[in-house]
Every structure is written in C-alpha cells, then in structure tokens.
Design a protein around this motif. Structure first.
Motif, short mmCIF file in Angstrom:
data_model
loop_
_atom_site.label_atom_id
_atom_site.label_comp_id
_atom_site.label_asym_id
_atom_site.label_seq_id
_atom_site.Cartn_x
_atom_site.Cartn_y
_atom_site.Cartn_z
N LEU A 142 32.57 8.55 16.82
CA LEU A 142 33.14 8.68 18.16
C LEU A 142 32.44 7.68 19.09
O LEU A 142 31.22 7.70 19.21
N ILE A 143 33.21 6.82 19.74
CA ILE A 143 32.61 5.85 20.65
C ILE A 143 33.05 6.06 22.09
O ILE A 143 32.48 5.45 23.01
N TYR A 144 34.03 6.94 22.31
CA TYR A 144 34.48 7.20 23.68
C TYR A 144 35.27 8.50 23.70
O TYR A 144 36.03 8.79 22.78
N GLN A 145 35.08 9.27 24.78
CA GLN A 145 35.87 10.48 25.00
C GLN A 145 35.96 10.73 26.50
O GLN A 145 34.97 10.62 27.22
N LYS A 146 37.16 11.05 26.97
CA LYS A 146 37.33 11.35 28.39
C LYS A 146 38.39 12.41 28.56
O LYS A 146 39.42 12.39 27.87
N TRP A 147 38.14 13.33 29.46
CA TRP A 147 39.11 14.38 29.78
C TRP A 147 40.06 13.87 30.85
O TRP A 147 39.63 13.38 31.90
N LEU A 148 41.35 13.98 30.58
CA LEU A 148 42.38 13.64 31.55
C LEU A 148 42.92 14.95 32.10
O LEU A 148 43.58 15.70 31.39
N MET A 149 42.65 15.23 33.36
CA MET A 149 42.79 16.58 33.90
C MET A 149 44.16 17.20 33.68
O MET A 149 44.26 18.35 33.26
N PHE A 150 45.24 16.48 33.93
CA PHE A 150 46.56 17.11 33.81
C PHE A 150 47.00 17.21 32.35
O PHE A 150 47.60 18.19 31.95
N HIS A 151 46.69 16.18 31.54
CA HIS A 151 47.24 16.13 30.19
C HIS A 151 46.26 16.57 29.10
O HIS A 151 46.57 17.46 28.33
N GLY A 152 45.13 15.93 28.99
CA GLY A 152 44.27 16.27 27.86
C GLY A 152 43.10 15.35 27.69
O GLY A 152 42.33 15.14 28.63
N HIS A 153 42.97 14.75 26.50
CA HIS A 153 41.79 13.96 26.17
C HIS A 153 42.19 12.64 25.54
O HIS A 153 43.16 12.57 24.77
N ILE A 154 41.40 11.62 25.83
CA ILE A 154 41.54 10.34 25.15
C ILE A 154 40.25 10.09 24.36
O ILE A 154 39.16 10.36 24.84
N PHE A 155 40.43 9.63 23.12
CA PHE A 155 39.29 9.40 22.23
C PHE A 155 39.40 8.00 21.64
O PHE A 155 40.50 7.49 21.41
N ALA A 156 38.25 7.41 21.38
CA ALA A 156 38.19 6.18 20.57
C ALA A 156 37.20 6.44 19.44
O ALA A 156 36.10 6.94 19.66
N PHE A 157 37.65 6.13 18.22
CA PHE A 157 36.82 6.26 17.04
C PHE A 157 36.68 4.91 16.36
O PHE A 157 37.58 4.06 16.45
N SER A 158 35.57 4.72 15.66
CA SER A 158 35.36 3.48 14.93
C SER A 158 34.99 3.79 13.49
O SER A 158 34.23 4.74 13.23
N ARG A 159 35.48 2.99 12.57
CA ARG A 159 35.14 3.17 11.17
C ARG A 159 33.82 2.48 10.81
O ARG A 159 33.31 2.65 9.70
N THR A 160 33.27 1.70 11.76
CA THR A 160 32.04 0.98 11.47
C THR A 160 30.88 1.51 12.29
O THR A 160 31.07 2.21 13.28
#
Length: 247
Positions: free
Chosen positions: A229-247
């Motif tokens: 996991l390299i990034y996570q943010k809560w978007l109040m009305f909708h949900g969550h955005i995530f960025a994952f890396s395989r390296t």
C-alpha cells in the motif's frame, strides 16, 4: 461498468442496466478533478509511453488523465455502449469484457486503474486481484466505503428499486428535471440534458449491484496478495481511493 461471471444474473443485470443508462461524461471538469486526485495517489508520474489498463472505463475520462501524461491506455468495460462510445471519442483501444476475468496475460500493462467500478462486481477482492495480475507496477482503485454518505442514500432507495423500475426516470415531470438540473448547476457540475440526468439517477439509485467496504478490509486484501500500500485516502461522500505497488 465491469462486472462478474458471465453466466450470472447479476452480471447480466449490471450489463443491461449500464447499456441502457451509461455512466455520464463529466467533461474537462471531471478530467481535471481526477487528475489532481491521481497525482496525489501516484508516487510519481508513469514514464511517457507506459501502458495503462483502465478497468470499467465508463466514459473514458480517467484514461484521459493518464493519456495527458503520455501513457498509452487500453480500456475494458462490461458494456458495448461504453466501449464503442469511448473508443469513438478518444481513439484508445477498447474491448468489452469482465473485470473478474480480464482477457490479458500476466503483467501485460505497466500500471492499472479502476475508479468506481469494482464495488459493482460480485467479488471486489477478485477484481483487485485480476487488476494486479494483469499489471506489473502501480494500480489505483476507488471503491465505496462502508461509512460513506452514499451508502445511506442507496439503502434508503431500496424500496424504490423494489417497487419501481429504472425506466421511471424517463417519466419524471419537466419541473422535477428542472429542479435536479438547477441543483447540479449550483454544485458546479455544469449543465446536463434530460438523458444525462436519467443516467445519473439510474446509476445513483438503481444500480443492480453495489457493495461497501472498510478501508482496513481493502488494505488487508493487498497484504494478503503481497502488494504494498503506497496511498490511501477517504473520500467523504463516496469511499476510499487506494494505490498499491507490486514492487
């Protein structure tokens, strides 16, 4: 929007729904909005010429963000309407297919993205796993959150979905459409025609399959898959955005 097993009624209903009521375009405003969100989520811009897989491309505006950075997008969506419309407008390669059974080999793409799509499938975790399998670098996803305001909206609309068919949006009185159109303009989302309003309501209130997730659940999936996991943010009305890396 992409969905699950081709033989399932859920898959068929999701595909049928979005063929009739495609995800609407937001235009330059939406491209600008998601460009800023993706810039936050990505550790660095993908190098020019990087290949991108956009799962559940919808109107194609997420791919436009990456294209303006020099990436080469390939789009996939469960509906023919999205594939034909987006390919015709952008020229990006586009195929019709299933998010849970991507027709691409392991590590075909440099990076991947799926915004507002995997929660419409039968198995969001499997959708993430497929996206990871088909890419060899960073993937970015957005899914609805279990504590999002939209979860309440969708739940309250349950009786409406049960008793009233989605085609009811096409019979709304002109004055109701006028109020909705004015509300959308006041939110700074531009002017929508009647068909766009019908599609917006159909997507928000009648979507056949919607799931909601805790951020910790999605992060656990990533851990189980061996991705970072390299990034996570809560978007109040909708949900969550995530960025994952395989390296």
């Amino acid at each position: 929007m992409a969905s699950s097993k081709k033989g399932s009624s859920r898959f068929s209903s999701t595909r049928t729904h979005y063929e009739s009521y495609p995800f609407i375009r937001g235009g330059p405003r939406r491209v600008e909005h998601w460009s800023s969100r993706l810039l936050e989520a990505l550790p660095a811009l993908p190098p020019a010429g990087s290949t991108l897989l956009d799962v559940g491309c919808g109107s194609g505006e997420i791919s436009e963000c990456f294209a303006q950075w020099g990436c080469e997008p390939t789009l996939i969506d469960v509906t023919d309407a999205a594939v034909r419309g987006t390919h015709g407008r952008t020229g990006f390669p586009a195929v019709q297919g299933d998010a849970l059974h991507l027709p691409f080999g392991d590590g075909t793409f440099d990076c991947g993205v799926s915004i507002g799509v995997l929660h419409h499938t039968e198995d969001c975790r499997a959708g993430l796993a497929e996206l990871i399998r088909a890419t060899r670098g960073v993937v970015v996803i957005m899914v609805y959150g279990s504590l999002s305001a939209y979860r309440l909206v969708y739940a309250l609309a349950g009786p409406l979905r049960h008793w009233v068919s989605v085609e009811a949006v096409e019979r709304l009185p002109r004055w109701v459409l006028g109020i909705i159109r004015l509300t959308i303009r006041l939110q700074g989302r531009g002017v929508m025609n009647d068909h766009q309003i019908h599609c917006l309501l159909a997507d928000s209130l009648w979507s056949p399959r919607v799931s909601f997730f805790k951020a910790t659940t999605v992060m656990e999936w990533g851990h189980e898959m061996g991705i970072r996991l390299i990034y996570q943010k809560w978007l109040m009305f909708h949900g969550h955005i995530f960025a994952f890396s395989r390296t």
